[in-house]
Design a protein around this motif. Structure first.
Motif, PDB file in Angstrom:
ATOM      1  N   TRP A  28       0.801  -1.222   0.000  1.00 53.32           N
ATOM      2  CA  TRP A  28       0.000   0.000   0.000  1.00 53.32           C
ATOM      3  C   TRP A  28       0.838   1.277   0.000  1.00 53.32           C
ATOM      4  N   MET A  29       2.147   1.157   0.151  1.00 54.37           N
ATOM      5  CA  MET A  29       3.019   2.332   0.284  1.00 54.37           C
ATOM      6  C   MET A  29       3.507   2.792  -1.089  1.00 54.37           C
ATOM      7  N   PRO A  30       3.206   4.038  -1.475  1.00 48.82           N
ATOM      8  CA  PRO A  30       3.703   4.529  -2.768  1.00 48.82           C
ATOM      9  C   PRO A  30       5.212   4.775  -2.722  1.00 48.82           C
ATOM     10  N   LYS A  31       5.867   4.524  -3.833  1.00 47.32           N
ATOM     11  CA  LYS A  31       7.314   4.770  -3.918  1.00 47.32           C
ATOM     12  C   LYS A  31       7.524   6.198  -4.427  1.00 47.32           C
ATOM     13  N   LEU A  32       7.929   7.070  -3.509  1.00 43.37           N
ATOM     14  CA  LEU A  32       8.118   8.475  -3.852  1.00 43.37           C
ATOM     15  C   LEU A  32       9.580   8.865  -4.006  1.00 43.37           C
ATOM     16  N   HIS A  33      10.488   8.046  -3.445  1.00 42.13           N
ATOM     17  CA  HIS A  33      11.901   8.430  -3.404  1.00 42.13           C
ATOM     18  C   HIS A  33      12.774   7.302  -3.957  1.00 42.13           C
ATOM     19  N   THR A  34      13.893   7.690  -4.496  1.00 43.08           N
ATOM     20  CA  THR A  34      14.879   6.718  -4.967  1.00 43.08           C
ATOM     21  C   THR A  34      15.670   6.205  -3.767  1.00 43.08           C
ATOM     22  N   THR A 104       1.622   7.529  12.101  1.00 39.05           N
ATOM     23  CA  THR A 104       1.781   6.351  11.257  1.00 39.05           C
ATOM     24  C   THR A 104       0.557   6.260  10.350  1.00 39.05           C
ATOM     25  N   PHE A 105       0.697   5.568   9.267  1.00 43.06           N
ATOM     26  CA  PHE A 105      -0.415   5.472   8.327  1.00 43.06           C
ATOM     27  C   PHE A 105      -1.489   4.529   8.850  1.00 43.06           C
ATOM     28  N   GLN A 106      -2.742   4.866   8.594  1.00 43.38           N
ATOM     29  CA  GLN A 106      -3.848   4.011   9.013  1.00 43.38           C
ATOM     30  C   GLN A 106      -3.715   2.612   8.412  1.00 43.38           C
ATOM     31  N   ALA A 107      -3.184   2.514   7.225  1.00 45.43           N
ATOM     32  CA  ALA A 107      -3.016   1.219   6.566  1.00 45.43           C
ATOM     33  C   ALA A 107      -1.958   0.350   7.248  1.00 45.43           C
ATOM     34  N   ASN A 108      -1.114   0.939   8.063  1.00 47.71           N
ATOM     35  CA  ASN A 108      -0.029   0.202   8.713  1.00 47.71           C
ATOM     36  C   ASN A 108      -0.533  -0.416  10.023  1.00 47.71           C
ATOM     37  N   GLU A 109      -1.361  -1.447   9.872  1.00 46.32           N
ATOM     38  CA  GLU A 109      -1.982  -2.089  11.034  1.00 46.32           C
ATOM     39  C   GLU A 109      -0.948  -2.672  11.992  1.00 46.32           C
ATOM     40  N   ARG A 110       0.119  -3.208  11.455  1.00 45.05           N
ATOM     41  CA  ARG A 110       1.162  -3.786  12.314  1.00 45.05           C
ATOM     42  C   ARG A 110       1.771  -2.715  13.215  1.00 45.05           C
ATOM     43  N   THR A 131      -0.439  14.711   3.639  1.00 47.26           N
ATOM     44  CA  THR A 131       0.788  13.906   3.624  1.00 47.26           C
ATOM     45  C   THR A 131       1.329  13.810   2.203  1.00 47.26           C
ATOM     46  N   ASP A 132       2.626  13.675   2.077  1.00 46.99           N
ATOM     47  CA  ASP A 132       3.244  13.512   0.759  1.00 46.99           C
ATOM     48  C   ASP A 132       2.694  12.280   0.043  1.00 46.99           C
ATOM     49  N   GLU A 133       2.426  11.231   0.816  1.00 45.30           N
ATOM     50  CA  GLU A 133       1.962   9.974   0.246  1.00 45.30           C
ATOM     51  C   GLU A 133       0.476   9.984  -0.091  1.00 45.30           C
ATOM     52  N   GLY A 134      -0.266  10.955   0.467  1.00 44.50           N
ATOM     53  CA  GLY A 134      -1.702  11.018   0.241  1.00 44.50           C
ATOM     54  C   GLY A 134      -2.467   9.932   0.979  1.00 44.50           C
ATOM     55  N   LEU A 135      -1.867   9.382   2.034  1.00 45.56           N
ATOM     56  CA  LEU A 135      -2.480   8.291   2.790  1.00 45.56           C
ATOM     57  C   LEU A 135      -3.007   8.783   4.135  1.00 45.56           C
TER      58      LEU A 135
END
Length: 147
Positions: A28-34, A104-110, A131-135
């Protein structure tokens, strides 16, 4: 045995690789950086004195980056997750600060479950538009002496 120590400039590559691995292995995590940008970001956090390194058998297996009471990052290599390394890093930070907060992101249940197990309380949620990720994310806080 897990060893904790202050981050050094020579750790930037390993810390950056841990960040890159998380993004690469999290659906679920977008890749924004190299990878190079992750290493540069790690170098900045280290140079600011924020980073605590976790080592196991001489290898860097995790890190936490904390700017005063703001826990900016806590990551463990995929192979070492669930082995107590994140807990060791977090408990170390809790012994040196009376208060910690993080997002932390809501999607990051762990991660959300991890912080709740370690005494953090949810403070707020956002829709992720800022957020930069839009999450969508969650703000957590911990204070020494509270359950």
């Amino acid at each position: 045995m897990i060893e904790l120590r202050k981050g050094r400039s020579t750790d930037a590559g390993k810390v950056g690789a841990i960040l890159s691995e998380f993004v690469a292995t999290t659906e679920w995590m977008p890749k924004l950086h190299t990878g190079a940008e992750d290493v540069a970001h790690a170098g900045v956090m280290i140079s600011r004195g924020w980073v605590t390194i976790a080592q196991f058998e001489g290898a860097v297996v995790g890190f936490a980056a904390c700017n005063q009471n703001d826990l900016d990052a806590l990551y463990v290599t995929q192979a070492q997750r669930g082995q107590g390394i994140g807990s060791a890093l977090l408990e170390h930070l809790k012994t040196t600060r009376p208060f910690l907060e993080l997002w932390t992101f809501q999607a990051n249940e762990r991660a959300r479950d991890f912080y709740l197990r370690h005494g953090f309380c949810e403070v707020a949620r956002t829709d992720g538009k800022s957020t930069d990720e839009g999450l969508p994310d969650v703000h957590y806080a911990w204070k020494r002496g509270t359950a």
